[in-house]
Enzyme design. Structure first.
Site, mmCIF file in Angstrom:
data_model
loop_
_atom_site.group_PDB
_atom_site.id
_atom_site.type_symbol
_atom_site.label_atom_id
_atom_site.label_comp_id
_atom_site.label_asym_id
_atom_site.label_seq_id
_atom_site.Cartn_x
_atom_site.Cartn_y
_atom_site.Cartn_z
ATOM 1 N N HIS A 13 0.829 -0.391 0.428
ATOM 2 C CA HIS A 13 -0.071 0.071 -0.319
ATOM 3 C C HIS A 13 1.066 1.218 -0.377
ATOM 4 O O HIS A 13 1.669 1.300 1.194
ATOM 5 C CB HIS A 13 -1.115 0.015 1.684
ATOM 6 C CG HIS A 13 -1.531 1.461 1.528
ATOM 7 N ND1 HIS A 13 -2.404 1.558 0.097
ATOM 8 C CD2 HIS A 13 -1.983 2.513 2.216
ATOM 9 C CE1 HIS A 13 -3.007 2.452 0.264
ATOM 10 N NE2 HIS A 13 -2.739 3.260 1.484
ATOM 11 N N ASP A 15 1.307 4.635 -0.171
ATOM 12 C CA ASP A 15 0.890 6.290 0.450
ATOM 13 C C ASP A 15 2.853 6.843 0.005
ATOM 14 O O ASP A 15 3.381 6.905 0.292
ATOM 15 C CB ASP A 15 1.286 7.192 1.666
ATOM 16 C CG ASP A 15 -0.375 5.435 2.536
ATOM 17 O OD1 ASP A 15 -1.349 5.621 2.256
ATOM 18 O OD2 ASP A 15 0.256 4.895 3.104
ATOM 19 N N ASP A 126 -7.939 2.014 2.076
ATOM 20 C CA ASP A 126 -7.524 3.192 3.170
ATOM 21 C C ASP A 126 -8.190 4.187 3.031
ATOM 22 O O ASP A 126 -7.736 4.611 3.853
ATOM 23 C CB ASP A 126 -6.073 3.236 3.378
ATOM 24 C CG ASP A 126 -5.537 2.892 5.051
ATOM 25 O OD1 ASP A 126 -6.439 3.129 5.640
ATOM 26 O OD2 ASP A 126 -4.415 4.387 5.630
ATOM 27 N N HIS A 351 -4.922 10.335 0.383
ATOM 28 C CA HIS A 351 -5.927 10.627 1.662
ATOM 29 C C HIS A 351 -4.726 11.229 3.129
ATOM 30 O O HIS A 351 -5.412 12.135 3.411
ATOM 31 C CB HIS A 351 -6.133 9.043 1.896
ATOM 32 C CG HIS A 351 -6.030 7.790 2.175
ATOM 33 N ND1 HIS A 351 -5.514 7.186 1.270
ATOM 34 C CD2 HIS A 351 -4.588 7.477 2.698
ATOM 35 C CE1 HIS A 351 -4.870 5.859 1.064
ATOM 36 N NE2 HIS A 351 -3.916 6.541 2.068
#
Length: 890
Positions: A13, A15, A126, A351
């Site tokens: 994941h 980010d 997420d 996000h």
């Protein structure tokens, strides 16, 4: 008996930016993909790697390894790197509906350019809550399966609860139905998207690992197809995974462990689905949890980011795109420029970025991106607006007139004061030295004749003309050298009176200006529909003449301590709260505007300058905010707030609160008294006006109930309603009885939060700030509510202005370019597409609505999906409840 099949999907994941600066994360990304290339070459049993549903990772890699493009393309085409369908993994709620659409469009287009089908999965591992229109949006993008991590029980990580309710699913697989009845298959990461991370290759350790992890997955799985996500945040690829899978197959003969991918897993899953899957409905915001980790307070972290995001979205969606279409400037070359701006904006939408929950360097970089997107947008807008103005037939104006056009690109009629800087005289540098030209025009400014504003028929228009001034300016012709000059200007505040999707041309001419009456009182303003009074206790009272209701304490400013973090607000343990009634009011003035009246005053609150020193310890010791006990400090300072209340010609009160913040660890809110008692309320979300419960669920422990909004939130019944609009203020809270709506204006915190201590001094938001919002008072009817919704959305979009000359042209001086027969249809896009003009919007109600949409007086030629492909359907058909509809005009 058939074996259960364990699908192991490798991923990380990613980010792009979070607890380290972007480039630090970036360097780890390079290592990850280098390792993947090595595995692809050396391990034939390594099936593939899921690249987190976002194609921007490919661009990031090539920034450092441009020579690897061919190799990257090879592994994508071989299906070793699984990419798409999105450009970035966005926050659902804090970006506009169109930004959500463009993220999907750009991601799918990028995937196709690499020569392999994108992963057929709406991927939301997420996101801090999931939008209610996910099902309809994904189906309109050609995706019928979604995977997500939050909002439904059973769920993983920090949202675990038990029981059965509206947001419970029997299994980790379920049907997810939207408000329009669209339905997709939902896959919940019930044990989080790390349930197959770091699988041991040692047999003894593998036995312990799989005994637990298989039981956890089987507890929720509806089929014998078990999904294991081999990775987590920024996780390096597991280099010995093939050996770990071989060991697992030896240890568990009743299972088949395979290294796989989402398409294969989804295909197997769909074949084995049982008939008793649960169906969940609408938005998923962890409503059934204890309320502490919904992460909704990210909508008020670093509000300056949200305001700049609104500014940039409105610039691209409601100014650049309509102007390019209206001026026939939507060329392929300009589309490239527009795409460039959109990519800058979308890079701020992951996000951890737009939510404001990263370390300070991330958000400094975001501001650079916002400014870049705005500069590109301003450039495109100026070019298109100049061309549009040149196309107007303004020959009817007199020779001594100075015409200018006002353009409304929103779905609500506007009558509001607009200030235009109108050029009266120009002196070119080529005709004289700059100083001489400046002095010449300055002398003219001292002896200007009386001026007024007229429409194209010569009728006087209310206006305030003031501030004659001389300044430097320049033009940049397309194909010749720059043209510098001095110019004499006046500021013209004019009563803009514009239809929805329409324009009007006015002009400054010599003449006596129309008189504008000043307000009668110094503490009140009145427009015949509303009377607004600043009371002796510093509260605001609003008398609604249409309903006869008097709103006591209609507006209060509230300040509380905050010992939370960028993710979560928590009031200081002393519960110390200050409101307008505790402050002092000074400098009260009233004045007339071109369309109404304005009341200005300064409210000074005396509040603690920061939290007590114990909060520093609680942060550094990484004490969870649910266990913190810090209070506000004992040193008080003044916090002056400049407040402006403006009434125009409707039942809407516009409010601006501005100040210079010197206070840390606090939250400032506007609290609006509705005078109503309700169990539910509504707010604009993504392609939806969603109905939410005022009361929290039985598991809720958080004393607050923050919510996300786009342009407005409202409480109403059949007799009255209050609609609170906003500009970039995405957090609100409705009281359990519905008697107040609170909108967060400023939140100041000193740490990131989550899994460690990351100091964020810039999140204290010290310095100048401005917050703008509005209160509209209705009779509660659907017509009045819809009008208020449209007005709140329109208030985020300024009237576009441009001075022009007197000349012939192909366009009339005033016109309406788009007509929408029902105000329930909220237009979100008016733009040029490959095959014609695109108009998109959604039904703000839960009822079918007959609808006719015409562009330039002509009906649509057809309907499109969200990726601009033809969609079956009748353009004259009634709009279904909560339907998203895209029209194509040839």
């Amino acid at each position: 008996m058939a074996k259960k099949k364990v699908f192991i999907v490798s991923h990380s994941h990613w980010d792009r930016e979070w607890y380290m600066g972007y480039e630090k994360h970036h360097m780890r990304l390079i290592s990850l993909i280098d390792d993947l290339f090595h595995l692809f070459e050396t391990d034939p049993n390594f099936d593939s790697f899921h690249l987190d549903g976002q194609t921007i990772i490919l661009d990031d890699y090539l920034k450092v390894r441009p020579e690897k493009r061919a190799e990257l393309e090879k592994w994508i085409q071989k299906g070793k790197l699984r990419i798409g369908p999105f450009y970035i993994l966005q926050d659902d709620f804090l970006i506009s509906p169109e930004a959500n659409v463009r993220n999907t469009q750009y991601g799918l287009a990028a995937s196709q350019k690499w020569g392999h089908a994108p992963v057929p999965l709406g991927y939301f591992p997420d996101t801090f809550g999931n939008m209610g229109q996910t099902a309809q949006m994904m189906k309109l993008a050609g995706l019928d399966t979604v995977a997500f991590g939050r909002g439904v029980t059973p769920t993983g990580l920090n949202n675990q609860v038990g029981g059965k309710g509206d947001f419970d699913s029997t299994y980790s697989e379920m049907w997810w139905e939207g408000p329009d009845a669209s339905k997709v298959l939902g896959i919940l990461f019930a044990n989080w998207y790390s349930n197959g991370n770091e699988i041991p290759a040692d047999p003894a350790k593998a036995k312990v690992y799989w005994d637990k992890h298989l039981a956890d997955a089987e507890r929720f799985a509806s089929t014998p197809d078990l999904l294991f996500m081999n990775g987590v945040d920024h996780q390096p690829v597991q280099m010995d995974l093939s050996e770990a899978i071989r060991v697992a197959n030896e240890l568990y003969p009743d299972y088949e462990f395979v290294h796989s991918n989402f398409p294969a897993y989804i295909e197997a899953l769909r074949q084995d689905l049982p008939t008793d899957l649960s169906t969940i409905h609408g938005e998923l915001t962890s409503q059934a949890t204890d309320g502490w980790y919904t992460l909704a307070n990210t909508s008020s972290s670093r509000i300056y980011l949200k305001q700049n995001n609104t500014k940039t979205e409105r610039l691209l969606e409601d100014q650049v795109e309509p102007l390019l279409a209206l001026s026939d400037s939507a060329t392929a070359e300009n589309q490239d420029r527009l795409d460039y701006a959109w990519h800058f904006l979308l890079q701020n939408h992951p996000h951890d970025s737009i939510c404001g929950c990263s370390v300070d360097p991330i958000h400094e970089r975001m501001m650079t991106r916002f400014h870049a997107a705005q500069q590109v947008g301003d450039s495109l807008s100026a070019q298109a607006l100049t061309r549009f103005a040149q196309q107007l037939d303004t020959a009817s104006f007199a020779d001594d007139a100075h015409p200018f056009v006002l353009l409304n690109t929103t779905g609500a009629a506007k009558r509001e004061p607009v200030t235009v800087e109108v050029e009266l005289k120009r002196a070119l540098f080529k005709d004289g030295a700059p100083k001489a030209q400046y002095d010449k025009l300055s002398a003219l400014a001292q002896d200007l004749p009386a001026l007024t504003v007229v429409d194209h028929e010569g009728n006087a228009v209310p206006a305030i003309i003031q501030n004659p001034h001389v300044r430097f300016n320049y033009e940049l012709p397309d194909r010749t050298f720059r043209v510098p000059f001095m110019a004499l200007y006046v500021d013209v505040q004019v009563a803009a009176d514009l239809p929805a999707f329409g324009w009007q041309t006015l002009a400054v001419v010599p003449g006596t200006p129309a008189a504008i009456a000043a307000p009668a009182a110094t503490n009140a303003i009145d427009n015949g529909k509303l009377r607004v009074v600043l009371e002796a206790d510093n509260s605001i009272t609003v008398e609604d003449r249409l309903t006869g209701h008097r709103y006591q304490d209609a507006l209060l400013i509230e300040d509380t301590g905050d010992m939370g973090n960028e993710y979560i607000y928590r009031q200081s343990a002393d519960k110390l709260t200050f409101t307008s009634k505790d402050g002092k009011v000074s400098d009260v003035t009233t004045k007339a505007t071109a369309t109404g009246q304005e009341l200005d005053f300064t409210l000074t609150l005396t509040v603690p300058d920061q939290a007590a020193a114990t909060l520093d310890y609680e942060r550094q010791a990484v004490i969870d905010i649910t266990n913190r006990t810090s209070k506000r400090g004992d040193h008080d300072v003044d916090l002056p707030l400049a407040i402006t209340l403006r009434l125009d010609q409707d039942s809407r009160l516009s409010v601006t609160v501005a100040g210079h913040n010197t206070v840390k660890d606090h939250r400032l809110r506007a609290v609006v008294a509705t005078g109503l008692t309700t169990t539910t309320h509504q707010a604009e979300s993504i392609f939806e006006v969603v109905t939410r419960q005022n009361q929290v669920g039985p598991n809720w422990q958080n004393p607050t109930n923050p919510q996300h909004q786009q342009a407005f939130a409202t409480v109403h019944n059949e007799q009255r309603g209050v609609v609170v609009g906003n500009y970039g203020l995405n957090e609100y809270e409705v009281s359990p009885t519905g008697d107040t709506i609170a909108v967060t204006l400023l939140r100041c915190i000193g740490e990131m939060g989550d899994w460690g201590y990351f100091e964020t001094p810039a999140a204290q938001c010290l310095g100048d700030f401005t917050a703008a919002f509005s209160l509209t008072f209705t009779d509660g009817s659907e017509a009045a509510q819809l009008a208020a919704y449209q007005a709140a959305r329109a208030a985020q979009v300024p009237v576009i202005t441009k001075q022009t000359g007197a000349h012939a042209g192909s366009k009339p001086v005033q016109a309406t370019y788009l007509t929408v027969s029902d105000p329930a249809f909220a237009v979100t896009a008016t733009k040029q597409g490959a095959d014609g003009l695109i108009v998109r919007g959604y039904n703000m109600t839960g009822e079918a609505k007959p609808l006719t949409v015409e562009y330039d007086g002509k009906p649509a030629a057809g309907l499109l999906d969200l990726v601009d492909k033809p969609l079956a359907g009748d353009v004259t058909a009634a709009l279904r409840p909560a339907e998203i509809r895209t029209y194509l005009f040839k």
